[in-house]
Structures are given as structure tokens and as C-alpha cells.
Write an enzyme that holds these catalytic residues in place. Structure first.
Site, PDB file in Angstrom:
ATOM      1  N   GLU A   1       2.524   5.064  -4.285  1.00  0.00           N
ATOM      2  CA  GLU A   1       2.529   5.838  -5.323  1.00  0.00           C
ATOM      3  C   GLU A   1       3.769   6.807  -5.449  1.00  0.00           C
ATOM      4  O   GLU A   1       4.254   7.061  -6.673  1.00  0.00           O
ATOM      5  CB  GLU A   1       1.148   7.023  -5.174  1.00  0.00           C
ATOM      6  CG  GLU A   1       0.015   6.209  -5.681  1.00  0.00           C
ATOM      7  CD  GLU A   1      -0.476   5.366  -4.383  1.00  0.00           C
ATOM      8  OE1 GLU A   1      -0.176   5.818  -3.165  1.00  0.00           O
ATOM      9  OE2 GLU A   1      -1.382   4.316  -4.457  1.00  0.00           O
TER      10      GLU A   1
ATOM     11  N   ASP B   1      -9.271   3.127  -2.873  1.00  0.00           N
ATOM     12  CA  ASP B   1     -10.004   3.416  -1.819  1.00  0.00           C
ATOM     13  C   ASP B   1     -11.360   3.971  -2.522  1.00  0.00           C
ATOM     14  O   ASP B   1     -11.780   5.140  -2.855  1.00  0.00           O
ATOM     15  CB  ASP B   1      -9.516   4.564  -1.109  1.00  0.00           C
ATOM     16  CG  ASP B   1      -8.305   4.097  -0.293  1.00  0.00           C
ATOM     17  OD1 ASP B   1      -8.161   3.001   0.013  1.00  0.00           O
ATOM     18  OD2 ASP B   1      -7.656   4.989   0.420  1.00  0.00           O
TER      19      ASP B   1
ATOM     20  N   ASP C   1       0.749  -1.475  -0.098  1.00  0.00           N
ATOM     21  CA  ASP C   1      -0.040   0.082  -0.213  1.00  0.00           C
ATOM     22  C   ASP C   1       0.702   1.174   0.173  1.00  0.00           C
ATOM     23  O   ASP C   1       2.052   1.274   0.175  1.00  0.00           O
ATOM     24  CB  ASP C   1      -0.767  -0.067   1.094  1.00  0.00           C
ATOM     25  CG  ASP C   1      -1.816   1.071   1.186  1.00  0.00           C
ATOM     26  OD1 ASP C   1      -2.449   1.559   0.088  1.00  0.00           O
ATOM     27  OD2 ASP C   1      -2.591   1.358   2.195  1.00  0.00           O
TER      28      ASP C   1
HETATM   29  O1  MIG Z   1      -4.335   6.240   4.263  1.00  0.00           O
HETATM   30  O2  MIG Z   1      -3.904   1.156   5.649  1.00  0.00           O
HETATM   31  O3  MIG Z   1      -5.936   2.153   0.016  1.00  0.00           O
HETATM   32  O4  MIG Z   1      -7.024  -0.241   1.692  1.00  0.00           O
HETATM   33  O5  MIG Z   1      -7.119   0.418   4.334  1.00  0.00           O
HETATM   34  C1  MIG Z   1      -5.030   5.123   4.287  1.00  0.00           C
HETATM   35  C2  MIG Z   1      -5.189   1.755   5.645  1.00  0.00           C
HETATM   36  C3  MIG Z   1      -3.908   3.913   4.040  1.00  0.00           C
HETATM   37  C4  MIG Z   1      -5.118   2.962   2.252  1.00  0.00           C
HETATM   38  C5  MIG Z   1      -5.788   1.839   1.527  1.00  0.00           C
HETATM   39  C6  MIG Z   1      -6.638   1.020   2.082  1.00  0.00           C
HETATM   40  C7  MIG Z   1      -6.177   1.118   3.675  1.00  0.00           C
HETATM   41  C8  MIG Z   1      -5.431   2.326   4.259  1.00  0.00           C
HETATM   42  N1  MIG Z   1      -4.554   2.812   3.510  1.00  0.00           N
END
Ligand code: MIG
Length: 647
Positions: free
Chosen positions: A321, A431, A318
Site C-alpha cells: 500500500e 486479510d 504483499d
Molecule cells: O503484516 O506475510 O495480507 O496474507 O500472510 C502481515 C504475512 C503481513 C499480510 C498479508 C497476509 C500474510 C501476512 N502479511
């Protein structure tokens, strides 16, 4: 393949280079560079823009994970990986850059692939309805034109150009429950127990950032998850794989081994002055590993071993980017500016400027110009290669899995991506929100993901942000049972959406059982798409190019070679209109064993589909295998199949 066939094959792909293209790793074939302007296009040297005159009947497909419909005409899309949780139709960028497009007027078709890891703008009839223009922010581009006689042939050729898609373990085709907010081992035990009690099959429970110690990658909070290794095996005995999240940023903290090692070896992204960039994400201040360096990929990839040693067999990457809440440098500038504002009388416009200063701190484009990569010995400013960052993080993991677990498949999917990453992992689409329009978006995105090779993909079922509703959940699950990655995920603070919490638990049970019964079909269709470089989910048009109506069908899909689906994606419906491009057999499933069948002629039909029902259409001469449902994928008997056929 014979050599002359190969040569023929390669002649169908032309490559045109501009500036000094980067070796992004997207392409696996060696294509000689052609001179001149890419076929079908005009090129303007001054604006560095490629343009193509759209014919009235041109349909435009592709771009993978993007907003809007299957036909991309009429909007502007910018490949510029963005952490943006509001997936409105007026946005231009999501988390991915998959720069493959296919243009087809029904008689002549061609594909293009723009291999440029910086921002690339695809204006597909937005500024001028009859012109498609493509403009890379930075000139360094390999521009590929792919010829072929029809969409499927062109997609296949593109896919051979970029290499075989990632294959996850078989159990990853099961159902997974996720939520940002499971904080302790007991929270997870409870989810597992409730699914068991409800008799709903499940194979995975995902662990979001809360499992970590202070959001530090490759750590597990020992108070919340005492004796983690035992917990992992306890869950495995229950048939459940735990799938932890890994974030891109490494917490700056003395004594934290990942930080200490990375610092000492110079593995983090550096600013112009050679010092490490300091950004902030969940852990507080972080450094970003420079995944562009092979050595760093090896190092970071091996770190997943901390968790695989404890029995973990899957991950999701996660914030790659990379998402930036703020950088230390930008924050300093903001505070200076705030002081200025404080010292002057704020008029209305001044007030708006002030708001902008505060409102544009996260993921600020200027921050992507503050750091550099060491890319094949070339010092490159991040924004020029921004779209590769998530790819290379996932590549780090994928390469390590191959190195350290050569005989094993490990589940891996990422949020950010670029073409080429599809060889190392799948994606989830980030998201989304619990909205009916996002169910439709999920339906329309899937075939584009299939085109670009991101076969193991899916959306957060039920919606990530905001509160879901039971009927939306039922309809979304009824579509989700066909997506390779099948995960229910939601955000902290939203309505809890584990399936056992709803009133129609039996309906959910039937839907998930149907998914499990379909796994032999889903898995073999998936593997077929991998091996033959085909699509797992297709727009009808790709198979029924001569059926005029199929040009515009954006809410029915072909899944594999044998079936068509027509999900209900609007609220308060008891059915929907379906167009059949040929005679098909409708199977209306209420459960694996309770269904009715009807043969329907080519043409328009209004078809009843109550909440909890699934419409499957079998094509002539094809059959749909069904396994007996089981609580977990491992318990499925993939050989004991019954068939519903349409002779
Ligand atoms: O700023 O880890 O897309 O699936 O639950 C949010 C918390 C960070 C973004 C991810 C999402 C995840 C969430 N993350």
C-alpha cells in the site's frame, strides 16, 4: 474493427480534466479532452466536488474491491489503499482503488472512471440518500464518462479503455494451500504429503515471509530451505508449484545486495531533504523502492529472477500500500510526546490523547506525506499518488516477466492495486476473517472485481484472521471452487485449516475434485472474459435487466455465460432460497459423478443444499462441461469432457 466504428466507439467515452492529471497508466486509449462539466454531473469549484442526483431506481455498481454489497448505494467509500485487517461494514477503505462506477435505472445507464491516484471519496447516498458526490482529495483528475445502452456494453467499453486483463498460467486455476507459518521445507513437504494421502487435488503451496532470510526480499533462508533449487524441483515432481511472497520494503542491512544497490543508485523513496525514508515493516528498518521510476521498476523486476532462476513460476506481492509499521521520524515525535505526557498529570482526556498517540503509529496518514516520488520527472509527494504504489510494484514484476520470460506465463497477484494493475496481475482481497459475513463479502465483491478487469482474483478461503470452523470451511470452499484464484490461506496463530485436518475430508476431496472437473469451463469462461473484455462473474441484473426481482439479488451470481450459482453462506442451513429469473436446470453436486438434476421454473424456490453440496443452475440452451478430476491441473484431460446440458 473499422475506423468509423472505432471513432463511434471513442465518442461514447468523454474525458474531462481538472488540475494537472497524472499519467497513471490506468488508461490505454487516447481520449480527447472535452470542455465543460461531465455529463450527468454538477461540479462545485469551491469544494471540488462532482455531484449526481440519484434517481429512485438507480442502482450503483462497481468500485472493485470494497466492502458491503453489490449495489453500492447508501455508504461512503474512500479509495485510499489501506492495510487494515478488520473488514467491518463500517470501514470505508480496503487495499484497492478501482474507481469505476456504473449507474443504471433500468432504462438509462452510464459509467464513470475517476483517474486520480490520491484519495477519492465516493459518497453514494450516505450524506444525502439521493445524492452521489465524488470528491478527490487532490484536484488532479481525469474524469471519464462512459455511455452505453446497458451495463454489459458500458463495462466492455470501460475495459477497452483500461486494457486487457492479466492471464495467469493454466495451473494457477488449480487449488492452492497457503498459511503464514510454514517455516521449513519439511513443513511444506508435510502439507504436500498430507494432501496426497487424502487424495485431494492441489497445484500450489504458498510460501509466506518465513522462507526469507530475516525477511529480506529475494533471499531464501538456507537453514530452513537447504538446497532451495532442488526443493523447488522436488515439489514440481510432486505436481506442486511453490509460490513465494515478496514484500515492498527492502531491509536496511550492510552487505545485502538489494539494499546496497538501491542505496548506491538512489532507487529508494526520498524525504523532502533528499535522504531516504526510513520505515519499519517485518524486516525491521526498510527503504521503499521508488517504483514510480522506470529504471527502478526494471531493477526490482529483474530481482524476481533470483527466484525464477531457482524454478519459481509464481509470486504474490504483499505490504505494497505500502504498509508501514512506523517511520523513524514519526517514532521520534512519539517518544517526545510520551515524555511530555509523563511530565504532566494525566486526566481522563489526557489519557485518551496519550492512547491515541501510541495507537496510531502504524499506517499513519502523516507518514504518507513524509516521502516523495520521481514521477516522470515530477517530484510528487507520496500521498498525492498513494494508490499507485502497489500497482507499480506489480508492474515492475509484470514488465520484467514479459522482458525476461516472453514465452512463459508467471503467476502474479498483489494485495494493493489501482486500475491498470489488472494488466499485470490479479489480486487477493487481503486479510479477511473467518466469519460467515466474510464469505458473503467474498461473493459480493467478485462481480465488482470482474467489472474492473481484476479477473484473476479471490479471497483467502476459510478466512485469514481468527479461527475457522469446519462448516464455514465447507461452505466457503463450495463457493471458492468458482473463483479464478482459489487459495486457502490463514494467519499465524489461528486454527490450522488445511483441508485434510477436518473430519469431512471426503467432502473436501469431492469439492476440490469438482473444481478440477470444472476447470475447462472456468478457464474458457475466464479467457472469454479476457478476450472480449467481459465479466467472469456477474450479478444477475446484468443479464436479466428486465426481470424486476434481479435488481435486488445480491447472493446469486452468473459464472461465465452458461451457469448461475447460489452459494449457502449462513450457518446451520440445509438449504436456501433461490430466485430463478428464467427456467433453469438445477444440478446438485455431491461429487463430480454423484449429482441429481431437476428442471425448475422461473420464480422462487427453496432448495436443499447440505454441507458439501454445490448448487449449479444451467441456463436454457446451455451446457456445462466436466472433465475427469485429476490430482493436478497438468493431468487434466481438457478434451475428454462429459456434458450436462439443458436443451
Ligand atoms: O503484516 O506475510 O495480507 O496474507 O500472510 C502481515 C504475512 C503481513 C499480510 C498479508 C497476509 C500474510 C501476512 N502479511
Amino acid at each position: 474493427m473499422y475506423l468509423h466504428e472505432r471513432t463511434d466507439e471513442l465518442e461514447k467515452i468523454k474525458r474531462y480534466d481538472y488540475g494537472t492529471p497524472y499519467d497513471t497508466g490506468a488508461v490505454v486509449q487516447n481520449i480527447v479532452i472535452s470542455e465543460g462539466v461531465p455529463e450527468h454531473f454538477e461540479y462545485d469549484d469551491v469544494s471540488e466536488t462532482f455531484s449526481y442526483r440519484l434517481k429512485d431506481r438507480d442502482l450503483v455498481f462497481g468500485l472493485g474491491e470494497t466492502l458491503r454489497g453489490i449495489n453500492k448505494r447508501g455508504w461512503i467509500y474512500i479509495s485510499d489503499n489501506a492495510d487494515d485487517p478488520s473488514h467491518d461494514e463500517n470501514k470505508t477503505s480496503l487495499y484497492a482503488s478501482q474507481n469505476f462506477l456504473l449507474i443504471d435505472d433500468g432504462r438509462e445507464a452510464f459509467g464513470i472512471f475517476v483517474d486520480n491516484p490520491g484519495s477519492v471519496t465516493f459518497d453514494i447516498g450516505y450524506s444525502d440518500m439521493n445524492v452521489m458526490s465524488i470528491h478527490p482529495m487532490y484536484n488532479d483528475t481525469s474524469f471519464y464518462v462512459i455511455e452505453g445502452s446497458d451495463p454489459l456494453e458500458i463495462v466492455g467499453r470501460f475495459r477497452r479503455l483500461v486494457g486487457k486483463s492479466y492471464v495467469p498460467p493454466l495451473w494457477a486455476f488449480g487449488y492452492g494451500q497457503s498459511r503464514w507459518g510454514y517455516k521449513t521445507a519439511d513443513d511444506i513437504r508435510e502439507v504436500a504429503a498430507e494432501y496426497k494421502k487424502a487424495g485431494i487435488p492441489i497445484d500450489m503451496i504458498y510460501m509466506d515471509i518465513d522462507y526469507m532470510q530475516d525477511f529480506k526480499d529475494f533471499t531464501v533462508n538456507p537453514e530452513r530451505f537447504p538446497d532451495f533449487e532442488n526443493f523447488v524441483s522436488e515439489m514440481k515432481k510432486e505436481g506442486i508449484h511453490l509460490v513465494p511472497i515478496i514484500d515492498a520494503g527492502v531491509k536496511i542491512e550492510d552487505g545485502y545486495d538489494v539494499y546496497e544497490e538501491g542505496k548506491q543508485k538512489g532507487y529508494f523513496c526520498k524525504k523532502e531533504d533528499g535522504t531516504d525514508l526510513v520505515a519499519a515493516v517485518w524486516p525491521g528498518k526498510v527503504h521503499f523502492p521508488d517504483f514510480f521510476k522506470e529504471e527502478v521498476r526494471e531493477w526490482f523486476g529483474d530481482k524476481y529472477g533470483v527466484l525464477t532462476d531457482a524454478g519459481i513460476e509464481g509470486f504474490w506481492n504483499d505490504m505494497n500500500e505500502p504498509a508501514i509499521f512506523y517511520t523513524e521520524d514519526h517514532l521520534k515525535e512519539v517518544f517526545e510526546q510520551v515524555k511530555d505526557f509523563e511530565n504532566r498529570e494525566l486526566d481522563i482526556w489526557g489519557f485518551f490523547d496519550f492512547k491515541d498517540v501510541l495507537g496510531n503509529i502504524a499506517n499513519n496518514p502523516e507518514d504518507y506525506k513524509r516521502f516523495y516520488h520521481d514521477f516522470n520527472g515530477r517530484k510528487v509527494r507520496h500521498d498525492r499518488v498513494h494508490n499507485l504504489y502497489g500497482f507499480y510494484m506489480t508492474r515492475a514484476a509484470g514488465e520484467a516477466f514479459l522482458r525476461n520470460h516472453p514465452d512463459k506465463k508467471i503467476l502474479m497477484f498483489s494485495r494493493a492495486s489501482y486500475t491498470g494493475m489488472h494488466r499485470y496481475g490479479g489480486i487477493w482481497t487481503g486479510d479477511n476473517t473467518s466469519r460467515w459475513s466474510h464469505l458473503l463479502l467474498n461473493i459480493q465483491m467478485m462481480p465488482a472485481l470482474s467489472m474492473t478487469g481484476f479477473l484473476f482474483s479471490g479471497a483467502d478461503i476459510g478466512g485469514f484472521g481468527s479461527n475457522t470452523a469446519e462448516d464455514l470451511m465447507l461452505r466457503w470452499v463450495a463457493f471458492g471452487i468458482f473463483t479464478p484464484l482459489f487459495r486457502n490461506h490463514s494467519a499465524l496463530g489461528t486454527r490450522e485449516q488445511e483441508l485434510y485436518r477436518f473430519k469431512h475430508t471426503e467432502d473436501f476431496k469431492h469439492l476440490i475434485e469438482l473444481r478440477y472437473a470444472l476447470i475447462p469451463y472456468i478457464y474458457s469462461s475466464f479467457m472469454n472474459a479476457v478476450e472480449k473484455d467481459e465479466m467472469y462473474m456477474k450479478p444477475l441484473y446484468f443479464e436479466y435487466r428486465d426481470v424486476e426481482r434481479c435488481r435486488e439479488i445480491e447472493d446469486q451470481l452468473l459464472v461465465g455465460d452458461d451457469i448461475m450459482i447460489a452459494p449457502v453462506y449462513e450457518q446451520n442451513r440445509t438449504g436456501r432460497n433461490v430466485y430463478l429469473p428464467e427456467k433453469m436446470k438445477l444440478v446438485r453436486f455431491r461429487s463430480v459423478t454423484d449429482y441429481d438434476e431437476e428442471i425448475l421454473d422461473k420464480g422462487d424456490h427453496h432448495i436443499r443444499a447440505d454441507l458439501g453440496e454445490v448448487l449449479v443452475f444451467i441456463r436454457p440452451g446451455r451446457r456445462l462441461p466436466l472433465a475427469k478430476p485429476a490430482g493436478h491441473v497438468a493431468e487434466l484431460d481438457m478434451k475428454d469432457l462429459t456434458f450436462i446440458s439443458f436443451e
